[in-house]
Design a protein around this motif. Sequence first.
Motif, PDB file in Angstrom:
ATOM      1  N   THR A   4      18.729  -4.839 -64.520  1.00  0.00           N
ATOM      2  CA  THR A   4      18.513  -3.412 -64.747  1.00  0.00           C
ATOM      3  C   THR A   4      19.098  -2.656 -63.564  1.00  0.00           C
ATOM      4  O   THR A   4      18.771  -2.960 -62.422  1.00  0.00           O
ATOM      5  CB  THR A   4      17.007  -3.096 -64.858  1.00  0.00           C
ATOM      6  OG1 THR A   4      16.453  -3.869 -65.928  1.00  0.00           O
ATOM      7  CG2 THR A   4      16.770  -1.615 -65.121  1.00  0.00           C
ATOM      8  N   SER A  47      12.463  -9.776 -65.360  1.00  0.00           N
ATOM      9  CA  SER A  47      11.978  -9.328 -66.669  1.00  0.00           C
ATOM     10  C   SER A  47      11.110  -8.076 -66.590  1.00  0.00           C
ATOM     11  O   SER A  47      10.484  -7.703 -67.568  1.00  0.00           O
ATOM     12  CB  SER A  47      11.187 -10.458 -67.323  1.00  0.00           C
ATOM     13  OG  SER A  47      10.079 -10.797 -66.506  1.00  0.00           O
ATOM     14  N   ALA A  48      11.065  -7.422 -65.437  1.00  0.00           N
ATOM     15  CA  ALA A  48      10.216  -6.234 -65.288  1.00  0.00           C
ATOM     16  C   ALA A  48      10.719  -5.091 -66.164  1.00  0.00           C
ATOM     17  O   ALA A  48      11.930  -4.915 -66.357  1.00  0.00           O
ATOM     18  CB  ALA A  48      10.183  -5.799 -63.829  1.00  0.00           C
ATOM     19  N   ASP A  49       9.785  -4.316 -66.677  1.00  0.00           N
ATOM     20  CA  ASP A  49      10.093  -3.159 -67.518  1.00  0.00           C
ATOM     21  C   ASP A  49      10.747  -2.058 -66.690  1.00  0.00           C
ATOM     22  O   ASP A  49      10.305  -1.760 -65.567  1.00  0.00           O
ATOM     23  CB  ASP A  49       8.790  -2.656 -68.140  1.00  0.00           C
ATOM     24  CG  ASP A  49       8.990  -1.405 -68.963  1.00  0.00           C
ATOM     25  OD1 ASP A  49       9.660  -1.490 -70.014  1.00  0.00           O
ATOM     26  OD2 ASP A  49       8.490  -0.348 -68.544  1.00  0.00           O
ATOM     27  N   ALA A  50      11.788  -1.443 -67.233  1.00  0.00           N
ATOM     28  CA  ALA A  50      12.533  -0.403 -66.509  1.00  0.00           C
ATOM     29  C   ALA A  50      11.642   0.769 -66.123  1.00  0.00           C
ATOM     30  O   ALA A  50      11.753   1.305 -65.013  1.00  0.00           O
ATOM     31  CB  ALA A  50      13.712   0.085 -67.349  1.00  0.00           C
ATOM     32  N   GLN A  51      10.740   1.168 -66.994  1.00  0.00           N
ATOM     33  CA  GLN A  51       9.863   2.298 -66.677  1.00  0.00           C
ATOM     34  C   GLN A  51       8.911   1.960 -65.524  1.00  0.00           C
ATOM     35  O   GLN A  51       8.581   2.818 -64.696  1.00  0.00           O
ATOM     36  CB  GLN A  51       9.086   2.743 -67.920  1.00  0.00           C
ATOM     37  CG  GLN A  51       9.976   3.327 -69.007  1.00  0.00           C
ATOM     38  CD  GLN A  51      10.854   4.472 -68.508  1.00  0.00           C
ATOM     39  OE1 GLN A  51      10.384   5.370 -67.826  1.00  0.00           O
ATOM     40  NE2 GLN A  51      12.132   4.421 -68.839  1.00  0.00           N
ATOM     41  N   ALA A  52       8.472   0.718 -65.455  1.00  0.00           N
ATOM     42  CA  ALA A  52       7.614   0.283 -64.349  1.00  0.00           C
ATOM     43  C   ALA A  52       8.392   0.295 -63.036  1.00  0.00           C
ATOM     44  O   ALA A  52       7.861   0.666 -61.987  1.00  0.00           O
ATOM     45  CB  ALA A  52       7.059  -1.108 -64.631  1.00  0.00           C
TER      46      ALA A  52
END
Length: 68
Positions: A4, A47-52
Motif C-alpha cells: 500500500t 495485510s493492514a487495512d489502508a484506512q487503519a
Amino acid sequence: MPPTTLKVSGMTCNHCVMAVSKALTKMPGVEAADVSLEKAQAVVKGSADAQALIAAVKQEGYEATVQA
C-alpha cells in the motif's frame, strides 16, 4: 498482496520520517514500512487495512491518502 502506497504530507525532517515509520510498523499486519521524506510517501508491506494505516499516520499529526 501488493504494498500500500500512502501519500504523506506534513513531514519536514528525518524525525518526522521516524515518527511515521514507527507508527506504521506498530500496526497489526504490517511487515515493513519504507517512509521517504523526498517522495512524501510511505510504502507499506503487509495485510493492514489502508484506512487503519491512514489513521495511524494522522494520529502522529500528519495527513495521508492512498496513492494510486
